[in-house]
Each structure stands twice: as C-alpha cells, then as structure tokens.
Motif scaffolding. Structure first.
Motif, PDB file in Angstrom:
ATOM      1  N   THR A  10      -3.906  -2.699   3.696  1.00  0.00           N
ATOM      2  CA  THR A  10      -3.795  -2.265   2.713  1.00  0.00           C
ATOM      3  C   THR A  10      -4.667  -0.143   2.598  1.00  0.00           C
ATOM      4  O   THR A  10      -5.333  -0.142   3.782  1.00  0.00           O
ATOM      5  CB  THR A  10      -4.770  -2.775   1.051  1.00  0.00           C
ATOM      6  OG1 THR A  10      -6.302  -2.560   1.400  1.00  0.00           O
ATOM      7  CG2 THR A  10      -4.408  -4.173   0.734  1.00  0.00           C
ATOM      8  N   SER A  12      -5.132   2.662  -0.479  1.00  0.00           N
ATOM      9  CA  SER A  12      -5.536   3.546  -1.323  1.00  0.00           C
ATOM     10  C   SER A  12      -4.772   5.159  -1.759  1.00  0.00           C
ATOM     11  O   SER A  12      -5.605   5.468  -0.429  1.00  0.00           O
ATOM     12  CB  SER A  12      -6.384   3.290  -2.291  1.00  0.00           C
ATOM     13  OG  SER A  12      -6.785   1.450  -2.432  1.00  0.00           O
ATOM     14  N   LYS A  83      -2.679   1.672  -5.300  1.00  0.00           N
ATOM     15  CA  LYS A  83      -2.522   0.323  -3.459  1.00  0.00           C
ATOM     16  C   LYS A  83      -1.039  -0.083  -3.241  1.00  0.00           C
ATOM     17  O   LYS A  83      -1.098  -0.632  -3.441  1.00  0.00           O
ATOM     18  CB  LYS A  83      -3.532  -0.148  -3.669  1.00  0.00           C
ATOM     19  CG  LYS A  83      -3.341  -1.389  -3.190  1.00  0.00           C
ATOM     20  CD  LYS A  83      -4.942  -2.811  -3.815  1.00  0.00           C
ATOM     21  CE  LYS A  83      -5.173  -3.269  -2.720  1.00  0.00           C
ATOM     22  NZ  LYS A  83      -6.101  -4.728  -3.282  1.00  0.00           N
ATOM     23  N   THR A  85      -0.056  -2.354  -0.278  1.00  0.00           N
ATOM     24  CA  THR A  85       0.371  -3.518   0.742  1.00  0.00           C
ATOM     25  C   THR A  85       1.163  -3.456   1.729  1.00  0.00           C
ATOM     26  O   THR A  85       2.592  -3.969   1.696  1.00  0.00           O
ATOM     27  CB  THR A  85       0.053  -4.605  -0.238  1.00  0.00           C
ATOM     28  OG1 THR A  85      -1.271  -4.193  -0.742  1.00  0.00           O
ATOM     29  CG2 THR A  85      -0.724  -6.344   1.189  1.00  0.00           C
ATOM     30  N   TYR A  98       3.901  -1.803  -3.596  1.00  0.00           N
ATOM     31  CA  TYR A  98       2.863  -0.916  -4.071  1.00  0.00           C
ATOM     32  C   TYR A  98       2.599  -1.032  -5.710  1.00  0.00           C
ATOM     33  O   TYR A  98       3.631  -1.716  -6.381  1.00  0.00           O
ATOM     34  CB  TYR A  98       3.248   0.646  -3.870  1.00  0.00           C
ATOM     35  CG  TYR A  98       4.347   0.979  -4.478  1.00  0.00           C
ATOM     36  CD1 TYR A  98       3.563   1.358  -5.860  1.00  0.00           C
ATOM     37  CD2 TYR A  98       5.624   0.687  -3.697  1.00  0.00           C
ATOM     38  CE1 TYR A  98       5.011   1.789  -6.503  1.00  0.00           C
ATOM     39  CE2 TYR A  98       6.646   0.523  -4.482  1.00  0.00           C
ATOM     40  CZ  TYR A  98       6.435   1.659  -5.872  1.00  0.00           C
ATOM     41  OH  TYR A  98       6.929   2.477  -7.006  1.00  0.00           O
TER      42      TYR A  98
END
Length: 131
Positions: A10, A12, A83, A85, A98
């Motif tokens: 991940t 951010s 976030k 991924t 996301y």
C-alpha cells in the motif's frame, strides 16, 4: 522495471480539498465539493507513487485506466486520505485499487492501471499523433 512491490502493498496520500478541486465547468461552479475529476486525478497520483519507485531511468509510467465510484461528498477544506493497494502486476502493468476517506467516511473507491514503458517507446508513440 524494478520489481519492488507485490499484491497487498500500500501507499497513502492526503489532499486538502481546495476551491480549484470543485466541480466547475463553462457554466460556472456547480457546488463547493470535491469534483469527481479532481478526485480521479489525486487517486491516480496515489497509485503512481508505486510507479515512481519502480520505473528505471529510461522508463516512464503512463495511465491506462481509471475508475471512480463516488460514494459521498468531501467539502472544501476537508482532508481526504487516499490509500492505494497493489492488486496485481503483470509484465509492465501495475493495477491498484484505492479508497478515499474523510474522517473515516468512505467518499470514493475505484481502480487505476498504469504501464511502465521505455521513454523512447513513448516518444515514438506520441510522435505518431503530433501534427
């Protein structure tokens, strides 16, 4: 392309919603909330954070797909937490899912796909479309 990430990794990113992020068209401002197109731009940036580390000096990332499902509004001045991924990596294609939240409330979700290609290949491709 550097193979640094795997599915489940991940990244951010945070964005404070600004006036210029609101839905504004030729007819004027529609409403003072985070526009879907601005949200898509920032979701793509969050997913691109992987590409920035994966691409080599002679490579660059290019967007291939983006989906945005808007669930609820984000007002000007609120902080949106993205976030991203990694869902899968196949050859030179990176696919991420996301989410975007404001104070724990889901405001958007979707997917984003980027390809990492040689800069020379991109330059040749783009030259085919220049006038």
């Amino acid at each position: 392309m550097l193979q640094l990430f795997q599915p489940g990794d991940t990244k951010s990113f945070r964005r404070v919603v600004r006036q210029e992020d609101c839905a504004t068209f030729e007819s004027g401002n529609v409403h003072p909330v985070y526009a879907t197109f601005a949200l898509g731009r920032d979701a793509e940036w969050c997913c691109r954070l992987f590409v920035l580390e994966m691409k080599e000096e002679d490579e660059e990332g290019i967007g291939a797909a983006l989906s945005v499902e808007h669930h609820s509004p984000a007002l000007v001045g609120t902080t949106v937490e993205f976030k991203a991924t990694v869902t899968h990596i196949l050859h030179h294609t990176i696919t991420c899912s996301y989410t975007a939240h404001v104070d724990g409330r889901l405001i958007a979700s979707g997917t984003q796909v980027q390809k990492i290609l040689k800069k020379d290949k991109l330059k040749l491709l783009f030259s085919q479309y220049s006038s």
